[in-house]
Design an enzyme around this catalytic site. Structure first.
Site, PDB file in Angstrom:
ATOM      1  N   ASP A 137      -5.995   4.192  -0.570  1.00 55.93           N
ATOM      2  CA  ASP A 137      -6.484   4.806   0.670  1.00 55.93           C
ATOM      3  C   ASP A 137      -7.593   5.826   0.421  1.00 55.93           C
ATOM      4  O   ASP A 137      -8.329   6.174   1.345  1.00 55.93           O
ATOM      5  CB  ASP A 137      -5.341   5.508   1.421  1.00 55.93           C
ATOM      6  CG  ASP A 137      -4.245   4.545   1.812  1.00 55.93           C
ATOM      7  OD1 ASP A 137      -4.480   3.327   1.748  1.00 55.93           O
ATOM      8  OD2 ASP A 137      -3.150   5.007   2.174  1.00 55.93           O
TER       9      ASP A 137
ATOM     10  N   GLY B   9       2.721   2.550  -2.555  1.00 53.74           N
ATOM     11  CA  GLY B   9       2.028   1.266  -2.466  1.00 53.74           C
ATOM     12  C   GLY B   9       1.264   0.935  -3.737  1.00 53.74           C
ATOM     13  O   GLY B   9       0.804   1.820  -4.457  1.00 53.74           O
TER      14      GLY B   9
ATOM     15  N   ASP C 112       2.003  12.570  -1.344  1.00 60.06           N
ATOM     16  CA  ASP C 112       3.418  12.930  -1.161  1.00 60.06           C
ATOM     17  C   ASP C 112       4.156  12.928  -2.498  1.00 60.06           C
ATOM     18  O   ASP C 112       4.924  13.844  -2.804  1.00 60.06           O
ATOM     19  CB  ASP C 112       4.121  11.932  -0.229  1.00 60.06           C
ATOM     20  CG  ASP C 112       3.908  12.306   1.221  1.00 60.06           C
ATOM     21  OD1 ASP C 112       3.387  13.402   1.479  1.00 60.06           O
ATOM     22  OD2 ASP C 112       4.254  11.478   2.097  1.00 60.06           O
TER      23      ASP C 112
ATOM     24  N   ARG D 112       9.364   3.309  -2.387  1.00 64.47           N
ATOM     25  CA  ARG D 112       8.974   4.436  -1.532  1.00 64.47           C
ATOM     26  C   ARG D 112      10.080   5.476  -1.342  1.00 64.47           C
ATOM     27  O   ARG D 112       9.988   6.332  -0.477  1.00 64.47           O
ATOM     28  CB  ARG D 112       8.514   3.907  -0.168  1.00 64.47           C
ATOM     29  CG  ARG D 112       7.190   3.136  -0.223  1.00 64.47           C
ATOM     30  CD  ARG D 112       6.529   3.059   1.138  1.00 64.47           C
ATOM     31  NE  ARG D 112       5.308   2.288   1.135  1.00 64.47           N
ATOM     32  CZ  ARG D 112       4.102   2.764   0.793  1.00 64.47           C
ATOM     33  NH1 ARG D 112       3.988   4.021   0.425  1.00 64.47           N
ATOM     34  NH2 ARG D 112       3.041   1.990   0.824  1.00 64.47           N
TER      35      ARG D 112
ATOM     36  N   LYS E 129      -2.869   8.323  -7.473  1.00 63.14           N
ATOM     37  CA  LYS E 129      -2.963   6.911  -7.114  1.00 63.14           C
ATOM     38  C   LYS E 129      -3.041   6.725  -5.610  1.00 63.14           C
ATOM     39  O   LYS E 129      -2.364   7.457  -4.892  1.00 63.14           O
ATOM     40  CB  LYS E 129      -1.687   6.208  -7.636  1.00 63.14           C
ATOM     41  CG  LYS E 129      -1.508   4.805  -7.172  1.00 63.14           C
ATOM     42  CD  LYS E 129      -0.156   4.550  -6.490  1.00 63.14           C
ATOM     43  CE  LYS E 129      -0.063   5.139  -5.106  1.00 63.14           C
ATOM     44  NZ  LYS E 129       1.066   4.682  -4.299  1.00 63.14           N
ATOM     45  N   THR E 130      -3.803   5.864  -5.097  1.00 61.34           N
ATOM     46  CA  THR E 130      -3.722   5.250  -3.772  1.00 61.34           C
ATOM     47  C   THR E 130      -5.049   4.580  -3.428  1.00 61.34           C
ATOM     48  O   THR E 130      -6.121   5.167  -3.631  1.00 61.34           O
ATOM     49  CB  THR E 130      -3.329   6.202  -2.616  1.00 61.34           C
ATOM     50  OG1 THR E 130      -3.361   5.446  -1.397  1.00 61.34           O
ATOM     51  CG2 THR E 130      -4.216   7.418  -2.435  1.00 61.34           C
TER      52      THR E 130
HETATM   53  P1  FBP Z   1       0.186   4.497  -0.628  1.00 58.33           P
HETATM   54  O1  FBP Z   1      -0.216   5.594   0.302  1.00 58.33           O
HETATM   55  O2  FBP Z   1       1.589   4.561  -1.031  1.00 58.33           O
HETATM   56  O3  FBP Z   1      -0.739   4.393  -1.805  1.00 58.33           O
HETATM   57  O4  FBP Z   1       0.030   3.114   0.169  1.00 58.33           O
HETATM   58  C1  FBP Z   1      -1.158   2.601   0.594  1.00 58.33           C
HETATM   59  C2  FBP Z   1      -0.996   1.508   1.629  1.00 58.33           C
HETATM   60  O5  FBP Z   1      -1.543   0.314   1.129  1.00 58.33           O
HETATM   61  C3  FBP Z   1      -1.622   1.868   2.975  1.00 58.33           C
HETATM   62  O6  FBP Z   1      -3.003   1.591   2.998  1.00 58.33           O
HETATM   63  C4  FBP Z   1      -0.831   1.030   3.930  1.00 58.33           C
HETATM   64  O7  FBP Z   1      -0.838   1.578   5.235  1.00 58.33           O
HETATM   65  C5  FBP Z   1       0.545   1.048   3.340  1.00 58.33           C
HETATM   66  O8  FBP Z   1       0.371   1.262   1.948  1.00 58.33           O
HETATM   67  C6  FBP Z   1       1.336  -0.215   3.558  1.00 58.33           C
HETATM   68  O9  FBP Z   1       2.617  -0.020   3.097  1.00 58.33           O
HETATM   69  P2  FBP Z   1       3.638  -1.153   2.684  1.00 58.33           P
HETATM   70  O10 FBP Z   1       3.262  -1.611   1.319  1.00 58.33           O
HETATM   71  O11 FBP Z   1       4.946  -0.454   2.647  1.00 58.33           O
HETATM   72  O12 FBP Z   1       3.529  -2.263   3.667  1.00 58.33           O
END
Ligand code: FBP
Length: 553
Positions: free
Chosen positions: A205, A81, A176, A145, A202-203
């Site tokens: 979250d 993400g 991951d 992803r 990165k994230t």
């Molecule tokens: P990452 O763990 O890849 O950094 O993604 C974060 C995030 O924004 C989460 O908070 C959320 O649940 C998810 O990605 C949403 O995923 P998508 O972009 O595939 O809708």
């Protein structure tokens, strides 16, 4: 590219590097620390990573650069993400690479890990890079992803590297992706490819953190963006005095984002999934907890409020997890066809009633019809319920509404309860990076190149002491294997980077816990306003409350 005036101004911003990286490339040397051990399961991790396990932690410092002078050809990917600051990781990497040797080359593989497998790339030059400096988004090369995890994929990547003469790969991703970076690094070492792998944390979250990585990039900007919006909603709420706002915020399983937003805005309610799990709270108990705040505020004439709901909370409610598990079983394989063939919701409801246990049916029965239907209609390619799509902000406001109706009937509550719902997620992932994220990301990228130049493999770019001014930040690298343990994933034992959930004994939660009763009953909202890019450092450069509290210990 059409540019806003902010974007043009941000192109000119010079990200701040840690003091130890400011001396110029020729004056950055390595200080090697102690050999490392994984955080748990040492023997198993060591056996799985014979070539990359146990390496030394390193920091950079001022001194004669002793790295080997060889041409570097580096490939970079963005994984997962979006998170604000990703462009600056690439800019920092590019600048360090070119400052070291103008003949060095940086390849950007497009669309995430699949770009490496499909050999889909661009080669960065000054003109291209300059359009992305200090900007949000991952559009510089795109992200994806796809997981890089099998030996077949690694063999293809090795071939792609050989074809272009690539000496190192930088993987910008979450827990991951960095776990997979460590496995790729081990593969490259075991096969004597001579290709190094460096990860960058990165994230948005905030769940990739541990005793070495203080925070992942993007968390600062995303939480500032959500907090601005929550503050704006709270001020509207306190002006109109007629709505309860239920605001779900992204963050996947962990509640770091919700907690940080609560620390910044002081809402009446913020659920913390980790606490819900620890206390084994039921949906009814959570609804009662929120209804208590509504009732107390109503008694003071305040029929309004703000509640923050973390994205993953329902997964942490034990009875809800059991319900999801039973629904997945109920519709496994061909049973889904029989269910889907039923023409009316009434007939489907009977099918569900006959298939669930009594306990799960009781949970199912209290859900609003829209949520009940969502559980059966929106399913992932494996046929499982997509928990992240459940509109938990609507679920909890409906359950609280039921509680309040019962309290009204019992004569204990006489207020009004009008609700509005919001989901904040994508609004924050590509915001212009805050000064903190712009500086942190640039430093991570710059530092990643220094790790490459000094020949390290299987390391995470590490910048620490982040609650101090950038000049005092510490730059270095940590073997990824140090952060790993063995976990059961899809029925198999796997080496993975331990995901960080909110610690209920940690300073951020403790601070929240000691203030939340007051926030629940009174109006203590704080309005953080928009991210500021220009102005005094105490307004523009300060990072999260979470980090400040963690560093106070
Ligand atoms: P990452 O763990 O890849 O950094 O993604 C974060 C995030 O924004 C989460 O908070 C959320 O649940 C998810 O990605 C949403 O995923 P998508 O972009 O595939 O809708």
């Amino acid at each position: 590219m059409n540019n806003s005036s902010l974007q043009k101004a941000r192109y000119e911003y010079s990200p701040k590097l840690p003091g130890m990286l400011r001396h110029g490339i020729s004056e950055i040397c390595v200080n090697e620390g102690a050999e490392t051990q994984s955080v748990a399961d040492q023997d198993k991790i060591k056996a799985l990573f014979p070539n990359t396990y146990g390496k030394k932690e390193i920091t950079f410092q001022k001194g004669q650069n002793t790295s080997e002078a060889k041409k570097q050809v580096v490939g970079v990917i963005l994984s997962g993400g979006q998170a604000p600051g990703g462009h600056n990781v690439i800019c920092g990497l590019y600048d360090a690479l070119k400052a070291t040797n103008k003949a060095n080359v940086l390849y950007g593989f497009k669309g995430g890990p699949s770009g490496l497998i499909n050999d889909d790339y661009l080669i960065f030059d000054d003109e291209y890079i300059d359009q992305y400096r200090n900007t949000g988004g991952f559009d510089i090369i795109g992200s994806g992803r796809t997981k890089l995890e099998t030996n077949e994929q690694f063999a293809i990547v090795a071939e792609v590297c050989k074809k272009h003469g690539i000496t190192a790969i930088v993987i910008i991703g979450g827990d991951d992706s960095n776990t997979n970076a460590a496995v790729l690094a081990e593969y490259f070492a075991a096969h004597n490819t001579g290709v190094q792998v460096i990860g960058c944390p990165k994230t948005i979250d905030g769940d990739l953190k541990n005793e070495d990585i203080e925070c992942s990039f993007g968390f600062d900007t995303a939480t500032k963006t959500y907090s601005e919006l929550i503050g704006n909603i709270a001020r509207d709420c306190n002006s109109a005095k007629k709505y309860w706002h239920f605001i779900k915020v992204m963050g996947r399983s962990a509640s770091h984002v919700a907690l940080e937003c609560a620390l910044k805005t002081q809402p009446n309610i913020c659920l913390v999934s980790e606490e819900v799990a620890a206390k084994k709270m039921s949906l009814s108990e959570i609804a009662d907890y929120i209804a208590d705040s509504v009732e107390k505020r109503a008694a003071k004439g305040m029929n309004f409020g703000v509640a923050i709901i973390p994205e993953g909370v329902v997964e942490f409610v034990p009875e809800f997890s059991t319900l999801i598990h039973e629904i997945n079983e109920l519709l496994a394989g061909e049973k889904a066809d029989a269910f889907n063939a039923l023409p009316t919701w009434g007939e489907k409801y009977t099918f569900i009633e006959n298939g669930l246990t009594k306990e799960s049916m009781e949970v199912f029965a209290i859900l609003p019809v829209a949520i009940q239907q969502q559980l059966f209609l929106e399913r992932d390619p494996h046929g499982n319920v997509q928990v992240s799509l459940i509109e938990s902000e609507k679920l909890f406001s409906a359950l609280v509404g039921d509680k309040l109706r019962a309290r009204k009937a019992a004569g204990t509550y006489a207020g009004k309860f009008s609700t509005l719902h919001h989901f904040l997620g994508y609004e924050g992932r590509c915001a212009f990076p805050s000064n903190f994220d712009a500086d942190y990301c640039y430093s991570l990228g710059y530092n990643a190149f220094m790790l490459i130049q000094y020949g390290y493999n299987g390391y995470l770019s590490k910048v620490s002491n982040l609650s101090a001014p950038a000049s005092e930040w510490v730059a270095g690298g940590m073997p990824i294997t140090k952060m790993m343990n063995i976990e059961r994933r899809h029925g198999e034992d796997k080496p993975v980077i331990k995901k960080a959930l909110v610690e209920l004994e940690g300073a951020p939660f403790k601070y929240f816990e000691s203030h939340r009763d007051e926030w629940a009953e009174d109006t203590c909202f704080v309005y953080p306003g928009a991210i500021q890019y220009y102005g005094p450092a105490e307004v523009c450069d300060i990072t999260t409350v979470t980090l400040a509290l963690e560093h106070q210990k």
